[in-house]
Design an enzyme around this catalytic site. Structure first.
Site, PDB file in Angstrom:
ATOM      1  N   VAL A 390       0.825  -1.201   0.000  1.00  0.00           N
ATOM      2  CA  VAL A 390       0.000   0.000   0.000  1.00  0.00           C
ATOM      3  C   VAL A 390       0.863   1.256   0.000  1.00  0.00           C
ATOM      4  O   VAL A 390       0.595   2.229  -0.724  1.00  0.00           O
ATOM      5  CB  VAL A 390      -0.948  -0.013   1.217  1.00  0.00           C
ATOM      6  CG1 VAL A 390      -1.655   1.334   1.378  1.00  0.00           C
ATOM      7  CG2 VAL A 390      -1.976  -1.130   1.084  1.00  0.00           C
ATOM      8  N   ASP A 391       1.910   1.276   0.805  1.00  0.00           N
ATOM      9  CA  ASP A 391       2.778   2.446   0.928  1.00  0.00           C
ATOM     10  C   ASP A 391       3.448   2.762  -0.405  1.00  0.00           C
ATOM     11  O   ASP A 391       3.424   3.906  -0.882  1.00  0.00           O
ATOM     12  CB  ASP A 391       3.825   2.171   2.009  1.00  0.00           C
ATOM     13  CG  ASP A 391       4.258   3.431   2.749  1.00  0.00           C
ATOM     14  OD1 ASP A 391       3.702   4.507   2.476  1.00  0.00           O
ATOM     15  OD2 ASP A 391       5.147   3.325   3.608  1.00  0.00           O
TER      16      ASP A 391
END
Length: 652
Positions: A390-391
């Site tokens: 996600v990051d």
């Protein structure tokens, strides 16, 4: 290196801005020279001594011939990494860690170091002072069991039949993090088969134990003493008694299921999960199952490990994983800050490389919790399709949108859909999974490291909120509203935010301030003002900022490095500028620190570890952090002071 006597030669706005302009130009030129022909960037990623130590011991476990030169250079690396008291730390300048020290000592002895050598006697004494090898953590005791140094009762019970549990089970593998799954599944097979290392040199480390292993009464100590701890300790004892009675056919089916699970995620030469511990466990699993060394699965798993070896003058070690997507995305942001034609051209080539690596056709483990979300993320490594991050995905999207939202419109749309779908119920985002919050599992005896889960964190959540804001998401959007509610709740009483993936409160605070900046929150916003004041209060006398990995222990909450670091100084500056403090004298002092600390190669030297694998357990040194983050800060400062209207509204 920095020359303190010249640090503040010119702190006028004009002088500092001029120095920032020159420094940023040198750094940009250095980064442009590091770009690969296909457009991407990659820097080394360094951990503590445990990864090279485990690599050396894996070679001895398999009975492989070790290149004498590589072994000697890696042993030199291990010897150089010891603390003053003879043990090994988890991060540069940290205190001696027992488990890391056991592995470091064991590996050096396997390389031929005599236990009577002064450095080995010092290490052994340090291990004894810390309680002896019998007090090492679970993963260290598993390694010792594989080498026959402790009985298997020294290891918590983890029956391979876990693979056959129904999904509603409180112990199903879907309830733990991606990294835990990829490490545990092949390990379950090893713990069922209980193989023994070939260990051709017959290395033993009995001298590391204060109590002989056959006399240790209680192996299972957990740092968290709570009702859950006591319950799971009793459960472990019950399962241990029952395990020999489990049907043999069920065990065979469970082993087959574990092998099939690994095969599906083997990930070519990029390795199971893209991380060293999972790769090594896969190799040992295939070996324990009797796979020939020429078997395709064994070969590919073995090759994935060799891709992690760094062998260059002055440092021969093994990386825990590779970080090309993360390095490329952040370098692109730094170059876009400089706003020059050459930098923009290089940034677009980097983004084109990233575009081709978007995961669009593999439904990974994340889909167990979020089956309606379509794939659309990016992994951290070159390839890792079952485990997009996600990051990474949020940072790539922001770079693409900033550089050319039309050119990358399709990639942005798919990625945003996936990130929106990965939001957890509390409004935050974890790194790889949604709602990975079965916190009771951190109390099982196997989880004495406390890093079994991937819950939402402020830094990752801030990146997602900042991405949504940069793309123009309206204030009434429920996903954005939930993310903001989560960030508000996570602010510490002193105004900072915890940093899960970077060290520590400086990283977390910068991350949230950049999201707030993208949302248009002003300097007089109470949360922004408190965070900015916290950062200013943390500035060191030399103008920089530093924070030690020790700050992850509550008793060392306010720990600082003995000296400032370039990457943490850059985060603090970016945070303050995002908070509207560009004209504050603290910012000018921080910029002056960076311009004076810059190396002759245009980049910044940095030995401290300013990133994290698992707080209190595993720390990281991204060699790129001291390159692209200072460039971001200096270029942003110059742009803001010169009134550049093209500066990004986002805090990065």
């Amino acid at each position: 290196m920095m020359h303190p006597q010249t640090l503040h030669r010119s702190t006028s706005d004009a002088g500092v801005t001029h120095a920032a302009r020159l420094s940023a130009a040198e750094a940009a030129e250095a980064l442009l020279a590091r770009q690969k022909p296909d457009g991407h960037w990659i820097f080394e990623l360094e951990a503590d001594c445990t990864i090279p130590a485990e690599y050396l011991l894996l070679r001895h476990y398999l009975g492989e011939d070790v290149d004498p030169g590589v072994e000697a250079r890696m042993a030199d690396y291990l010897r150089a990494g010891r603390t003053a008291d003879g043990g090994w730390p988890l991060f540069h300048g940290g205190a001696m860690d027992l488990s890391a020290s056991v592995k470091g000592y064991f590996a050096l002895k396997a390389c031929g170091d005599s236990p009577d050598a002064p450095h080995m006697r010092e290490a052994c004494a340090a291990i004894h002072r810390a309680g002896g090898a019998e007090r090492a953590n679970v993963f260290t005791r598993i390694l010792l069991a594989l080498f026959g140094q402790v009985p298997w009762k020294a290891v918590p019970t983890m029956p391979v039949e876990i693979m056959t549990l129904p999904k509603w089970s409180p112990f199903h593998l879907d309830r733990v993090s991606y990294w835990s799954r990829t490490v545990i599944v092949p390990l379950l097979v090893l713990m069922a088969l209980k193989p023994q290392a070939r260990n051709p040199r017959g290395i033993a480390v009995a001298e590391l134990f204060r109590t002989p292993p056959d006399r240790v009464a209680d192996w299972h100590h957990h740092p968290e003493q709570a009702a859950w701890t006591r319950f799971f300790k009793l459960l472990d004892a019950a399962v241990r008694r029952a395990e020999p009675l489990l049907p043999a056919d069920n065990r065979r089916r469970a082993i087959a299921k574990a092998v099939g699970w690994v095969e599906e995620r083997l990930n070519g030469e990029d390795g199971l999960g893209g991380i060293y511990p999972a790769m090594a466990n896969a190799v040992m699993m295939y070996d324990a199952l009797g796979y020939a060394r020429e078997h395709p699965s064994f070969l590919i798993a073995r090759r994935s490990i060799e891709k992690l070896v760094v062998d260059r003058p002055g440092a021969t070690y093994v990386q825990p994983c590779l970080s090309p997507v993360w390095d490329t995305a952040l370098t692109v942001h730094a170059l876009l800050e400089t706003n020059t034609p050459a930098a923009r051209d290089a940034a677009l080539r980097g983004l084109d490389w990233l575009k081709d690596r978007q995961i669009l056709d593999v439904v990974g483990d994340w889909a167990v919790k979020r089956p309606k979300a379509k794939p659309g993320g990016w992994a951290f490594q070159y390839e890792n399709p079952h485990y997009p991050d996600v990051d990474d995905t949020a940072v790539v999207v922001m770079a693409m949108h900033r550089a050319d939202p039309i050119r990358y419109a399709g990639s942005i749309e798919r990625a945003v859909h996936w990130i929106r779908g990965m939001q957890s119920d509390n409004g935050g985002w974890g790194a790889f999974d949604a709602d990975n919050t079965a916190h009771y599992l951190n109390y099982i005896p196997f989880a004495d490291h406390g890093a079994l889960l991937d819950p939402p964190t402020a830094d990752v959540s801030a990146r997602c909120v900042g991405m949504l804001a940069q793309l123009g998401t309206g204030a009434g959007d429920p996903v954005l509203t939930g993310g903001l509610r989560y960030l508000t709740k996570e602010q510490e009483p002193d105004g900072s935010w915890f940093g899960r993936w970077g060290t520590n409160y400086i990283y977390g605070t910068w991350s949230v301030l950049m999201a707030y900046n993208a949302l248009g929150r002003r300097a007089d916003d109470p949360a922004v003002a408190r965070a900015a004041q916290w950062l200013k209060n943390r500035q060191n006398a030399d103008g920089g900022w530093g924070e030690s990995g020790a700050s992850y222990w509550r008793e060392h909450r306010d720990a600082r490095c003995a000296f400032s670091t370039a990457s943490q100084t850059a985060w603090a500056l970016l945070g303050l500028m995002a908070a509207g403090q560009v004209d504050d004298p603290a910012v000018a002092r921080g910029v002056a620190y960076l311009t004076e600390a810059q190396g002759k190669d245009g980049l910044w030297p940095e030995d401290p570890y300013t990133a994290v694998g698992f707080p209190r357990v595993f720390y990281l040194r991204y060699h790129g952090y001291a390159s692209f983050f200072p460039l971001m800060a200096l270029a942003r400062y110059r742009a803001l002071k010169e009134g550049n209207a093209g500066v990004s509204p986002w805090g990065l």
